[in-house]
Write a protein that holds these residues in place. Structure first.
Motif, PDB file in Angstrom:
ATOM      1  N   ILE A  53       0.836  -1.205   0.000  1.00 29.31           N
ATOM      2  CA  ILE A  53       0.000   0.000   0.000  1.00 29.31           C
ATOM      3  C   ILE A  53       0.866   1.249   0.000  1.00 29.31           C
ATOM      4  O   ILE A  53       0.603   2.206  -0.742  1.00 29.31           O
ATOM      5  CB  ILE A  53      -0.948  -0.019   1.215  1.00 29.31           C
ATOM      6  CG1 ILE A  53      -2.016  -1.101   1.021  1.00 29.31           C
ATOM      7  CG2 ILE A  53      -1.607   1.339   1.427  1.00 29.31           C
ATOM      8  CD1 ILE A  53      -2.873  -1.346   2.243  1.00 29.31           C
ATOM      9  N   LEU A  54       1.926   1.255   0.798  1.00 28.88           N
ATOM     10  CA  LEU A  54       2.819   2.419   0.839  1.00 28.88           C
ATOM     11  C   LEU A  54       3.525   2.641  -0.500  1.00 28.88           C
ATOM     12  O   LEU A  54       3.585   3.771  -1.004  1.00 28.88           O
ATOM     13  CB  LEU A  54       3.854   2.257   1.951  1.00 28.88           C
ATOM     14  CG  LEU A  54       3.333   2.378   3.370  1.00 28.88           C
ATOM     15  CD1 LEU A  54       4.417   2.011   4.374  1.00 28.88           C
ATOM     16  CD2 LEU A  54       2.835   3.777   3.624  1.00 28.88           C
ATOM     17  N   VAL A  55       4.050   1.579  -1.081  1.00 31.99           N
ATOM     18  CA  VAL A  55       4.756   1.697  -2.356  1.00 31.99           C
ATOM     19  C   VAL A  55       3.779   2.096  -3.458  1.00 31.99           C
ATOM     20  O   VAL A  55       4.089   2.934  -4.309  1.00 31.99           O
ATOM     21  CB  VAL A  55       5.489   0.383  -2.700  1.00 31.99           C
ATOM     22  CG1 VAL A  55       5.999   0.386  -4.120  1.00 31.99           C
ATOM     23  CG2 VAL A  55       6.634   0.161  -1.725  1.00 31.99           C
ATOM     24  N   GLY A  56       2.584   1.527  -3.435  1.00 32.35           N
ATOM     25  CA  GLY A  56       1.585   1.866  -4.444  1.00 32.35           C
ATOM     26  C   GLY A  56       1.176   3.325  -4.373  1.00 32.35           C
ATOM     27  O   GLY A  56       1.066   3.996  -5.404  1.00 32.35           O
ATOM     28  N   SER A  57       0.961   3.836  -3.166  1.00 28.08           N
ATOM     29  CA  SER A  57       0.581   5.247  -3.043  1.00 28.08           C
ATOM     30  C   SER A  57       1.743   6.156  -3.442  1.00 28.08           C
ATOM     31  O   SER A  57       1.531   7.217  -4.043  1.00 28.08           O
ATOM     32  CB  SER A  57       0.111   5.555  -1.625  1.00 28.08           C
ATOM     33  OG  SER A  57       1.148   5.354  -0.705  1.00 28.08           O
ATOM     34  N   TRP A  58       2.974   5.750  -3.129  1.00 27.15           N
ATOM     35  CA  TRP A  58       4.129   6.543  -3.551  1.00 27.15           C
ATOM     36  C   TRP A  58       4.239   6.573  -5.074  1.00 27.15           C
ATOM     37  O   TRP A  58       4.518   7.621  -5.663  1.00 27.15           O
ATOM     38  CB  TRP A  58       5.407   5.976  -2.939  1.00 27.15           C
ATOM     39  CG  TRP A  58       6.626   6.709  -3.381  1.00 27.15           C
ATOM     40  CD1 TRP A  58       7.085   7.905  -2.918  1.00 27.15           C
ATOM     41  CD2 TRP A  58       7.519   6.316  -4.426  1.00 27.15           C
ATOM     42  NE1 TRP A  58       8.220   8.264  -3.597  1.00 27.15           N
ATOM     43  CE2 TRP A  58       8.512   7.312  -4.535  1.00 27.15           C
ATOM     44  CE3 TRP A  58       7.577   5.224  -5.270  1.00 27.15           C
ATOM     45  CZ2 TRP A  58       9.537   7.229  -5.456  1.00 27.15           C
ATOM     46  CZ3 TRP A  58       8.603   5.148  -6.184  1.00 27.15           C
ATOM     47  CH2 TRP A  58       9.562   6.138  -6.279  1.00 27.15           C
ATOM     48  N   LEU A  59       4.021   5.423  -5.719  1.00 25.40           N
ATOM     49  CA  LEU A  59       4.078   5.366  -7.182  1.00 25.40           C
ATOM     50  C   LEU A  59       2.998   6.234  -7.823  1.00 25.40           C
ATOM     51  O   LEU A  59       3.260   6.909  -8.824  1.00 25.40           O
ATOM     52  CB  LEU A  59       3.947   3.924  -7.669  1.00 25.40           C
ATOM     53  CG  LEU A  59       5.186   3.048  -7.483  1.00 25.40           C
ATOM     54  CD1 LEU A  59       4.878   1.610  -7.876  1.00 25.40           C
ATOM     55  CD2 LEU A  59       6.351   3.576  -8.289  1.00 25.40           C
ATOM     56  N   LEU A  60       1.800   6.219  -7.257  1.00 22.68           N
ATOM     57  CA  LEU A  60       0.738   7.079  -7.789  1.00 22.68           C
ATOM     58  C   LEU A  60       1.111   8.556  -7.651  1.00 22.68           C
ATOM     59  O   LEU A  60       0.886   9.343  -8.565  1.00 22.68           O
ATOM     60  CB  LEU A  60      -0.579   6.798  -7.069  1.00 22.68           C
ATOM     61  CG  LEU A  60      -1.283   5.506  -7.456  1.00 22.68           C
ATOM     62  CD1 LEU A  60      -2.504   5.283  -6.572  1.00 22.68           C
ATOM     63  CD2 LEU A  60      -1.687   5.531  -8.914  1.00 22.68           C
ATOM     64  N   GLY A  61       1.660   8.929  -6.508  1.00 17.35           N
ATOM     65  CA  GLY A  61       2.078  10.315  -6.306  1.00 17.35           C
ATOM     66  C   GLY A  61       3.203  10.713  -7.240  1.00 17.35           C
ATOM     67  O   GLY A  61       3.214  11.823  -7.787  1.00 17.35           O
ATOM     68  N   ALA A  62       4.154   9.821  -7.456  1.00 19.10           N
ATOM     69  CA  ALA A  62       5.257  10.118  -8.369  1.00 19.10           C
ATOM     70  C   ALA A  62       4.758  10.245  -9.801  1.00 19.10           C
ATOM     71  O   ALA A  62       5.191  11.148 -10.540  1.00 19.10           O
ATOM     72  CB  ALA A  62       6.319   9.026  -8.278  1.00 19.10           C
ATOM     73  N   ALA A  63       3.848   9.375 -10.205  1.00 18.17           N
ATOM     74  CA  ALA A  63       3.292   9.458 -11.559  1.00 18.17           C
ATOM     75  C   ALA A  63       2.492  10.743 -11.731  1.00 18.17           C
ATOM     76  O   ALA A  63       2.589  11.411 -12.768  1.00 18.17           O
ATOM     77  CB  ALA A  63       2.409   8.240 -11.840  1.00 18.17           C
ATOM     78  N   TYR A  64       1.720  11.123 -10.724  1.00 18.21           N
ATOM     79  CA  TYR A  64       0.957  12.363 -10.803  1.00 18.21           C
ATOM     80  C   TYR A  64       1.889  13.568 -10.920  1.00 18.21           C
ATOM     81  O   TYR A  64       1.657  14.468 -11.730  1.00 18.21           O
ATOM     82  CB  TYR A  64       0.069  12.508  -9.562  1.00 18.21           C
ATOM     83  CG  TYR A  64      -0.672  13.815  -9.517  1.00 18.21           C
ATOM     84  CD1 TYR A  64      -1.808  14.007 -10.282  1.00 18.21           C
ATOM     85  CD2 TYR A  64      -0.212  14.867  -8.729  1.00 18.21           C
ATOM     86  CE1 TYR A  64      -2.484  15.211 -10.254  1.00 18.21           C
ATOM     87  CE2 TYR A  64      -0.873  16.073  -8.698  1.00 18.21           C
ATOM     88  CZ  TYR A  64      -2.011  16.242  -9.454  1.00 18.21           C
ATOM     89  OH  TYR A  64      -2.670  17.440  -9.433  1.00 18.21           O
ATOM     90  N   GLY A  65       2.948  13.595 -10.115  1.00 22.54           N
ATOM     91  CA  GLY A  65       3.900  14.703 -10.183  1.00 22.54           C
ATOM     92  C   GLY A  65       4.599  14.774 -11.529  1.00 22.54           C
ATOM     93  O   GLY A  65       4.789  15.857 -12.087  1.00 22.54           O
ATOM     94  N   PHE A  66       4.967  13.626 -12.077  1.00 28.27           N
ATOM     95  CA  PHE A  66       5.624  13.598 -13.386  1.00 28.27           C
ATOM     96  C   PHE A  66       4.691  14.112 -14.473  1.00 28.27           C
ATOM     97  O   PHE A  66       5.081  14.934 -15.312  1.00 28.27           O
ATOM     98  CB  PHE A  66       6.076  12.172 -13.703  1.00 28.27           C
ATOM     99  CG  PHE A  66       6.714  12.036 -15.057  1.00 28.27           C
ATOM    100  CD1 PHE A  66       8.000  12.498 -15.284  1.00 28.27           C
ATOM    101  CD2 PHE A  66       6.020  11.457 -16.104  1.00 28.27           C
ATOM    102  CE1 PHE A  66       8.585  12.384 -16.525  1.00 28.27           C
ATOM    103  CE2 PHE A  66       6.593  11.342 -17.356  1.00 28.27           C
ATOM    104  CZ  PHE A  66       7.875  11.801 -17.571  1.00 28.27           C
TER     105      PHE A  66
END
Length: 58
Positions: free
Chosen positions: A29-42
């Motif tokens: 869950i932590l890694v998934g939410s981090w990946l979503l945030g990184a993709a959104y920022g990119f």
């Protein structure tokens, strides 16, 4: 007569849930939410750089 109370007779490990599997789910869950945030920022930065010209002349 004996009444069966599942809250007393069953625990979390009776369903096959272990501390390791709980930790794996939490990390996922932590890694998934981090990946979503990184993709959104990119994507947001990409759109922002497309909409703004590189050389602003005053």
């Amino acid at each position: 007569m004996y009444s069966f109370d599942p809250a007393i007779n069953y625990g979390p490990n009776d369903a096959g849930v272990s501390a390791f599997s709980i930790a794996i789910v939490l990390v996922g869950i932590l890694v998934g939410s981090w990946l979503l945030g990184a993709a959104y920022g990119f994507i947001a930065n990409s759109i922002k750089s497309i909409n703004e010209p590189e050389n602003k002349e005053k």
